[in-house]
Design a protein around this motif. Structure first.
Motif, PDB file in Angstrom:
ATOM      1  N   PRO A 116       0.716   8.267  -0.960  1.00 24.03           N
ATOM      2  CA  PRO A 116      -0.279   7.656  -0.065  1.00 24.03           C
ATOM      3  C   PRO A 116      -0.317   8.290   1.314  1.00 24.03           C
ATOM      4  O   PRO A 116      -1.351   8.243   1.984  1.00 24.03           O
ATOM      5  CB  PRO A 116       0.176   6.192   0.018  1.00 24.03           C
ATOM      6  CG  PRO A 116       0.910   5.954  -1.255  1.00 24.03           C
ATOM      7  CD  PRO A 116       1.618   7.246  -1.539  1.00 24.03           C
ATOM      8  N   THR A 127       5.504   7.256  -5.364  1.00 25.45           N
ATOM      9  CA  THR A 127       4.148   6.745  -5.638  1.00 25.45           C
ATOM     10  C   THR A 127       3.644   5.795  -4.566  1.00 25.45           C
ATOM     11  O   THR A 127       2.429   5.674  -4.371  1.00 25.45           O
ATOM     12  CB  THR A 127       4.105   6.033  -7.004  1.00 25.45           C
ATOM     13  OG1 THR A 127       5.079   4.970  -7.023  1.00 25.45           O
ATOM     14  CG2 THR A 127       4.395   7.024  -8.120  1.00 25.45           C
ATOM     15  N   ARG A 128       4.562   5.108  -3.858  1.00 29.10           N
ATOM     16  CA  ARG A 128       4.138   4.108  -2.880  1.00 29.10           C
ATOM     17  C   ARG A 128       4.282   4.564  -1.435  1.00 29.10           C
ATOM     18  O   ARG A 128       3.727   3.933  -0.528  1.00 29.10           O
ATOM     19  CB  ARG A 128       4.939   2.814  -3.070  1.00 29.10           C
ATOM     20  CG  ARG A 128       4.848   2.224  -4.461  1.00 29.10           C
ATOM     21  CD  ARG A 128       3.435   1.766  -4.786  1.00 29.10           C
ATOM     22  NE  ARG A 128       3.038   0.653  -3.919  1.00 29.10           N
ATOM     23  CZ  ARG A 128       1.835   0.114  -3.917  1.00 29.10           C
ATOM     24  NH1 ARG A 128       0.894   0.596  -4.729  1.00 29.10           N
ATOM     25  NH2 ARG A 128       1.548  -0.898  -3.118  1.00 29.10           N
ATOM     26  N   THR A 173       0.018  10.436  -9.482  1.00 31.60           N
ATOM     27  CA  THR A 173       0.601   9.161  -9.894  1.00 31.60           C
ATOM     28  C   THR A 173       0.698   9.078 -11.409  1.00 31.60           C
ATOM     29  O   THR A 173       1.710   8.619 -11.962  1.00 31.60           O
ATOM     30  CB  THR A 173      -0.231   7.983  -9.363  1.00 31.60           C
ATOM     31  OG1 THR A 173      -0.263   8.028  -7.929  1.00 31.60           O
ATOM     32  CG2 THR A 173       0.362   6.651  -9.812  1.00 31.60           C
ATOM     33  N   PRO A 211      -5.703  10.517   0.291  1.00 30.36           N
ATOM     34  CA  PRO A 211      -6.457   9.268   0.498  1.00 30.36           C
ATOM     35  C   PRO A 211      -6.205   8.288  -0.646  1.00 30.36           C
ATOM     36  O   PRO A 211      -5.995   8.690  -1.790  1.00 30.36           O
ATOM     37  CB  PRO A 211      -7.920   9.739   0.518  1.00 30.36           C
ATOM     38  CG  PRO A 211      -7.863  11.198   0.822  1.00 30.36           C
ATOM     39  CD  PRO A 211      -6.588  11.698   0.219  1.00 30.36           C
ATOM     40  N   ASP A 212      -6.241   6.999  -0.323  1.00 33.20           N
ATOM     41  CA  ASP A 212      -6.035   5.970  -1.339  1.00 33.20           C
ATOM     42  C   ASP A 212      -7.066   6.093  -2.461  1.00 33.20           C
ATOM     43  O   ASP A 212      -8.273   6.184  -2.207  1.00 33.20           O
ATOM     44  CB  ASP A 212      -6.137   4.583  -0.720  1.00 33.20           C
ATOM     45  CG  ASP A 212      -4.928   4.283   0.166  1.00 33.20           C
ATOM     46  OD1 ASP A 212      -3.904   4.964  -0.005  1.00 33.20           O
ATOM     47  OD2 ASP A 212      -5.028   3.389   1.023  1.00 33.20           O
ATOM     48  N   PHE A 213      -6.548   6.117  -3.697  1.00 34.79           N
ATOM     49  CA  PHE A 213      -7.368   6.195  -4.907  1.00 34.79           C
ATOM     50  C   PHE A 213      -8.201   7.472  -4.978  1.00 34.79           C
ATOM     51  O   PHE A 213      -9.167   7.554  -5.728  1.00 34.79           O
ATOM     52  CB  PHE A 213      -8.292   4.968  -5.025  1.00 34.79           C
ATOM     53  CG  PHE A 213      -7.550   3.673  -5.041  1.00 34.79           C
ATOM     54  CD1 PHE A 213      -6.822   3.293  -6.158  1.00 34.79           C
ATOM     55  CD2 PHE A 213      -7.557   2.847  -3.922  1.00 34.79           C
ATOM     56  CE1 PHE A 213      -6.113   2.097  -6.174  1.00 34.79           C
ATOM     57  CE2 PHE A 213      -6.852   1.647  -3.930  1.00 34.79           C
ATOM     58  CZ  PHE A 213      -6.132   1.268  -5.053  1.00 34.79           C
ATOM     59  N   GLN A 222      -4.274  11.815  -5.548  1.00 34.94           N
ATOM     60  CA  GLN A 222      -3.275  10.742  -5.558  1.00 34.94           C
ATOM     61  C   GLN A 222      -3.193  10.112  -6.943  1.00 34.94           C
ATOM     62  O   GLN A 222      -2.100   9.872  -7.466  1.00 34.94           O
ATOM     63  CB  GLN A 222      -3.610   9.661  -4.531  1.00 34.94           C
ATOM     64  CG  GLN A 222      -2.515   8.594  -4.447  1.00 34.94           C
ATOM     65  CD  GLN A 222      -2.890   7.432  -3.566  1.00 34.94           C
ATOM     66  OE1 GLN A 222      -2.946   6.300  -4.032  1.00 34.94           O
ATOM     67  NE2 GLN A 222      -3.154   7.690  -2.292  1.00 34.94           N
TER      68      GLN A 222
END
Length: 282
Positions: free
Chosen positions: A42, A37-38, A56, A46-48, A52
């Protein structure tokens, strides 16, 4: 609820084998979750971003099922003390000297747990306790979700590793001896740590899948690991009844989580035998 009782005594692994296996699992599960997940997701999305966040959430749900079923394996009492034992020996019953109690059919004494286990399947090193009548369901669901999670993670890890590691002849040695390179300081780079995690998850997916298939086959035949190893038979009541003996009468709902009520048809002391196509109660 689920006609189960929880252990009254505190749980501690009793020997070095249990301690090492239990410790490894307790460390590796959150480590892999953090890595996926980290680090992996990522790097791929893309973040959020939608995918993703989606993967998650799936990872969190899988972690919940794995951890909650694992806790139930450990905490649920599946020993002969979870039911009331008669004072006299019945047909097919036996007396256990270490427990100083009579024990019903399909119960066997575990020297590592130091107690007789109802419908004892085997002693699980990773949970440091026996798999028996009342926690068999949680063991199978733990194994199922662990298999799904590790295969799921391996799929993403493969693409991640291909983008972060340059393949060469020296990499073959790292693939076959990943921990040796890390422990002896031959390669302590971040990329090698990624490779170690990838291999651990890959091996874990293969082992858990094989174990899941093996135990599902035993359930289908109405036999336990302990009984199969000793060629003991006579409890195959048909596929549906065999499934209910492990997952309970609401077997079709147990995949939702260990909190779902699914009463077992037996109390772990009384069993139906199949003898020459006739069913005999014991």
């Amino acid at each position: 609820m689920n006609n189960i009782k929880f252990k009254s005594k505190r749980f501690f692994p009793r020997n070095i084998g249990d301690i090492m296996s239990f410790g490894f699992l307790v460390i590796i599960i959150p480590l892999v979750f953090w890595f996926e997940t980290r680090t992996v997701l990522p790097a791929m999305y893309p973040d959020f971003g939608f995918w993703q966040v989606y993967h998650t959430i799936v990872a969190i749900l899988l972690l919940f099922e794995i951890v909650s079923n694992f806790l139930y394996i450990i905490l649920v009492d599946t020993s002969i003390y979870s039911v009331t034992m008669p004072a006299e020996l019945k047909e097919g019953w036996w007396f256990c000297a270490p427990c100083e109690s009579v024990a019903p059919p399909r119960s066997y004494h575990c020297h590592m747990c130091d107690v007789c286990i109802l419908k004892r399947d085997h002693h699980c090193r990773f949970s440091a306790c026996c798999i028996g009548h009342y926690n068999h369901r949680y063991f199978m669901l733990f194994l199922f979700y662990l298999t799904v999670a590790t295969i799921y993670a391996t799929y993403f890890n493969l693409f991640f590793i291909l983008n972060y590691i340059n393949f060469n002849w020296g990499l073959l040695l790292k693939v076959f001896f990943p921990l040796a390179f890390l422990v002896f300081g031959l390669d302590t780079s971040t990329n090698h740590v990624y490779l170690v995690i990838f291999i651990v998850v890959l091996v874990g997916s293969l082992v858990s899948l094989l174990l899941l298939i093996y135990h599902l086959t035993l359930i289908q035949c109405g036999v336990l690991t302990f009984e199969k190893n000793r060629k003991l038979k006579g409890y195959n009541l048909g596929l549906k009844a065999n499934i209910e003996q492990v997952f309970g009468t609401r077997w079709y709902l147990v995949w939702l989580g260990p909190f779902v009520e699914s009463p077992l048809p037996s109390n772990g002391a009384k069993w139906d035998l199949t003898m020459d196509k006739h069913v005999k109660s014991l």
